[in-house]
Write a protein that holds these residues in place. Structure first.
Motif, PDB file in Angstrom:
ATOM      1  N   ARG A 188       0.616  -1.289   0.175  1.00  0.00           N
ATOM      2  CA  ARG A 188      -0.252   0.072   0.090  1.00  0.00           C
ATOM      3  C   ARG A 188       0.479   1.200  -0.025  1.00  0.00           C
ATOM      4  NH1 ARG A 188      -3.042  -2.985   3.290  1.00  0.00           N
ATOM      5  NH2 ARG A 188      -2.009  -2.168   5.328  1.00  0.00           N
ATOM      6  N   GLN A 189       2.093   1.184   0.491  1.00  0.00           N
ATOM      7  CA  GLN A 189       2.830   2.364   0.818  1.00  0.00           C
ATOM      8  C   GLN A 189       3.142   3.126  -0.808  1.00  0.00           C
ATOM      9  OE1 GLN A 189       5.781   1.812   3.063  1.00  0.00           O
ATOM     10  NE2 GLN A 189       4.872   1.545   5.179  1.00  0.00           N
ATOM     11  N   PRO A 190       3.909   2.274  -1.663  1.00  0.00           N
ATOM     12  CA  PRO A 190       4.154   2.556  -3.060  1.00  0.00           C
ATOM     13  C   PRO A 190       2.981   3.262  -3.331  1.00  0.00           C
ATOM     14  CG  PRO A 190       5.202   0.269  -2.707  1.00  0.00           C
ATOM     15  CD  PRO A 190       4.664   0.661  -1.485  1.00  0.00           C
ATOM     16  N   GLU A 191       1.609   2.802  -3.253  1.00  0.00           N
ATOM     17  CA  GLU A 191       0.463   2.962  -4.213  1.00  0.00           C
ATOM     18  C   GLU A 191       0.568   4.490  -3.571  1.00  0.00           C
ATOM     19  OE1 GLU A 191      -2.351  -0.520  -3.319  1.00  0.00           O
ATOM     20  OE2 GLU A 191      -1.324  -1.838  -4.905  1.00  0.00           O
ATOM     21  N   MET A 192       0.232   4.462  -2.364  1.00  0.00           N
ATOM     22  CA  MET A 192       0.139   5.917  -1.669  1.00  0.00           C
ATOM     23  C   MET A 192       0.729   7.258  -2.375  1.00  0.00           C
ATOM     24  SD  MET A 192      -1.455   4.432   2.774  1.00  0.00           S
ATOM     25  CE  MET A 192      -0.732   6.577   2.826  1.00  0.00           C
ATOM     26  N   LYS A 193       2.353   6.673  -2.524  1.00  0.00           N
ATOM     27  CA  LYS A 193       3.310   8.008  -3.244  1.00  0.00           C
ATOM     28  C   LYS A 193       3.351   8.430  -3.998  1.00  0.00           C
ATOM     29  CE  LYS A 193       6.362   6.134   0.218  1.00  0.00           C
ATOM     30  NZ  LYS A 193       8.422   5.899   0.700  1.00  0.00           N
ATOM     31  N   ASN A 194       2.646   6.956  -4.765  1.00  0.00           N
ATOM     32  CA  ASN A 194       2.274   7.259  -6.328  1.00  0.00           C
ATOM     33  C   ASN A 194       1.130   8.184  -6.594  1.00  0.00           C
ATOM     34  OD1 ASN A 194       4.589   5.469  -7.453  1.00  0.00           O
ATOM     35  ND2 ASN A 194       2.839   3.912  -7.781  1.00  0.00           N
ATOM     36  N   GLU A 195       0.350   8.095  -5.803  1.00  0.00           N
ATOM     37  CA  GLU A 195      -1.089   8.411  -5.677  1.00  0.00           C
ATOM     38  C   GLU A 195      -0.654   9.737  -5.954  1.00  0.00           C
ATOM     39  OE1 GLU A 195      -5.206   9.836  -6.797  1.00  0.00           O
ATOM     40  OE2 GLU A 195      -4.168   7.730  -6.998  1.00  0.00           O
ATOM     41  N   ILE A 196      -0.029  10.594  -4.518  1.00  0.00           N
ATOM     42  CA  ILE A 196       0.342  11.326  -4.055  1.00  0.00           C
ATOM     43  C   ILE A 196       1.055  12.095  -5.482  1.00  0.00           C
ATOM     44  CG2 ILE A 196       1.651  12.770  -2.890  1.00  0.00           C
ATOM     45  CD1 ILE A 196       0.963  11.084  -0.451  1.00  0.00           C
ATOM     46  N   LEU A 197       1.854  11.463  -6.172  1.00  0.00           N
ATOM     47  CA  LEU A 197       3.030  12.054  -7.339  1.00  0.00           C
ATOM     48  C   LEU A 197       2.075  12.397  -7.911  1.00  0.00           C
ATOM     49  CD1 LEU A 197       5.681  10.532  -6.781  1.00  0.00           C
ATOM     50  CD2 LEU A 197       5.951  12.472  -6.294  1.00  0.00           C
ATOM     51  N   LYS A 198       0.862  11.428  -8.119  1.00  0.00           N
ATOM     52  CA  LYS A 198      -0.487  11.600 -10.133  1.00  0.00           C
ATOM     53  C   LYS A 198      -0.699  13.308  -9.422  1.00  0.00           C
ATOM     54  CE  LYS A 198      -1.363   7.368 -10.802  1.00  0.00           C
ATOM     55  NZ  LYS A 198      -2.730   6.521 -11.178  1.00  0.00           N
ATOM     56  N   ARG A 199      -1.170  13.207  -7.730  1.00  0.00           N
ATOM     57  CA  ARG A 199      -2.383  14.827  -7.709  1.00  0.00           C
ATOM     58  C   ARG A 199      -0.837  15.505  -7.980  1.00  0.00           C
ATOM     59  NH1 ARG A 199      -7.235  13.509  -3.456  1.00  0.00           N
ATOM     60  NH2 ARG A 199      -6.788  11.196  -4.587  1.00  0.00           N
ATOM     61  N   ALA A 200       0.059  15.674  -7.295  1.00  0.00           N
ATOM     62  CA  ALA A 200       1.003  16.835  -7.321  1.00  0.00           C
ATOM     63  C   ALA A 200       1.612  17.044  -9.190  1.00  0.00           C
ATOM     64  CB  ALA A 200       2.075  16.495  -7.059  1.00  0.00           C
ATOM     65  N   ALA A 201       1.547  16.471  -9.813  1.00  0.00           N
ATOM     66  CA  ALA A 201       1.875  16.155 -11.217  1.00  0.00           C
ATOM     67  C   ALA A 201       0.780  17.045 -11.950  1.00  0.00           C
ATOM     68  CB  ALA A 201       2.301  14.930 -12.214  1.00  0.00           C
ATOM     69  N   ALA A 202      -0.424  16.893 -11.433  1.00  0.00           N
ATOM     70  CA  ALA A 202      -1.878  17.595 -11.726  1.00  0.00           C
ATOM     71  C   ALA A 202      -2.144  18.684 -11.554  1.00  0.00           C
ATOM     72  CB  ALA A 202      -2.608  16.481 -11.471  1.00  0.00           C
ATOM     73  N   TYR A 203      -1.851  18.841 -10.312  1.00  0.00           N
ATOM     74  CA  TYR A 203      -1.575  19.556 -10.061  1.00  0.00           C
ATOM     75  C   TYR A 203      -0.843  21.169 -10.292  1.00  0.00           C
ATOM     76  CZ  TYR A 203      -1.292  24.321  -6.137  1.00  0.00           C
ATOM     77  OH  TYR A 203      -1.197  25.656  -6.247  1.00  0.00           O
ATOM     78  N   PHE A 204       0.922  20.939 -10.859  1.00  0.00           N
ATOM     79  CA  PHE A 204       1.348  21.797 -11.206  1.00  0.00           C
ATOM     80  C   PHE A 204       1.328  21.618 -12.179  1.00  0.00           C
ATOM     81  CE2 PHE A 204       3.821  20.801  -6.794  1.00  0.00           C
ATOM     82  CZ  PHE A 204       3.852  21.873  -6.916  1.00  0.00           C
ATOM     83  N   ALA A 205       0.837  20.900 -13.624  1.00  0.00           N
ATOM     84  CA  ALA A 205       0.433  21.292 -14.826  1.00  0.00           C
ATOM     85  C   ALA A 205      -0.491  21.731 -14.619  1.00  0.00           C
ATOM     86  CB  ALA A 205       0.593  19.525 -15.356  1.00  0.00           C
ATOM     87  N   TRP A 206      -1.875  21.996 -13.954  1.00  0.00           N
ATOM     88  CA  TRP A 206      -3.030  22.585 -14.013  1.00  0.00           C
ATOM     89  C   TRP A 206      -2.173  24.070 -14.010  1.00  0.00           C
ATOM     90  CZ3 TRP A 206      -7.436  23.462 -15.961  1.00  0.00           C
ATOM     91  CH2 TRP A 206      -8.521  23.527 -15.867  1.00  0.00           C
ATOM     92  N   GLU A 207      -1.444  24.913 -13.594  1.00  0.00           N
ATOM     93  CA  GLU A 207      -0.507  25.151 -12.695  1.00  0.00           C
ATOM     94  C   GLU A 207      -0.469  26.425 -13.923  1.00  0.00           C
ATOM     95  OE1 GLU A 207       2.566  26.597  -9.704  1.00  0.00           O
ATOM     96  OE2 GLU A 207       0.580  26.641  -8.154  1.00  0.00           O
ATOM     97  N   ASN A 208       1.225  25.521 -14.337  1.00  0.00           N
ATOM     98  CA  ASN A 208       1.094  25.972 -15.605  1.00  0.00           C
ATOM     99  C   ASN A 208       0.174  26.499 -17.045  1.00  0.00           C
ATOM    100  OD1 ASN A 208       3.737  25.785 -14.797  1.00  0.00           O
ATOM    101  ND2 ASN A 208       4.253  23.537 -14.994  1.00  0.00           N
TER     102      ASN A 208
END
Length: 70
Positions: free
Chosen positions: A46-66
């Motif tokens: 579950r730990q890597p799955e949670m980390k991947n989900e956080i990274l996906k959300r962060a990438a989406a946030y920064f992509a939207w910000e740009n």
């Protein structure tokens, strides 16, 4: 539900007996050690799955910000 004099139900005692037999390799169920190992492996998975989900959300946030005009 029938109860024994010591307060343990027959079904509970039956489950404990079945698990003890399994732990002694007399059954087709997982042993207590195998159950513990499986729980630990699922937790580690579950730990890597949670980390991947956080990274996906962060990438989406920064992509939207740009994309937004400043």
């Amino acid at each position: 539900m029938p109860w024994r004099n010591d307060g343990i139900s027959e079904s509970c005692l039956r489950n404990w007996t079945a698990q003890a037999n399994t732990d002694d390799n007399d059954g087709g169920r997982l042993t207590s050690a195998e159950k513990k190992e499986l729980a630990e492996l699922r937790k580690k998975n579950r730990q890597p799955e949670m980390k991947n989900e956080i990274l996906k959300r962060a990438a989406a946030y920064f992509a939207w910000e740009n994309v937004l005009p400043t």
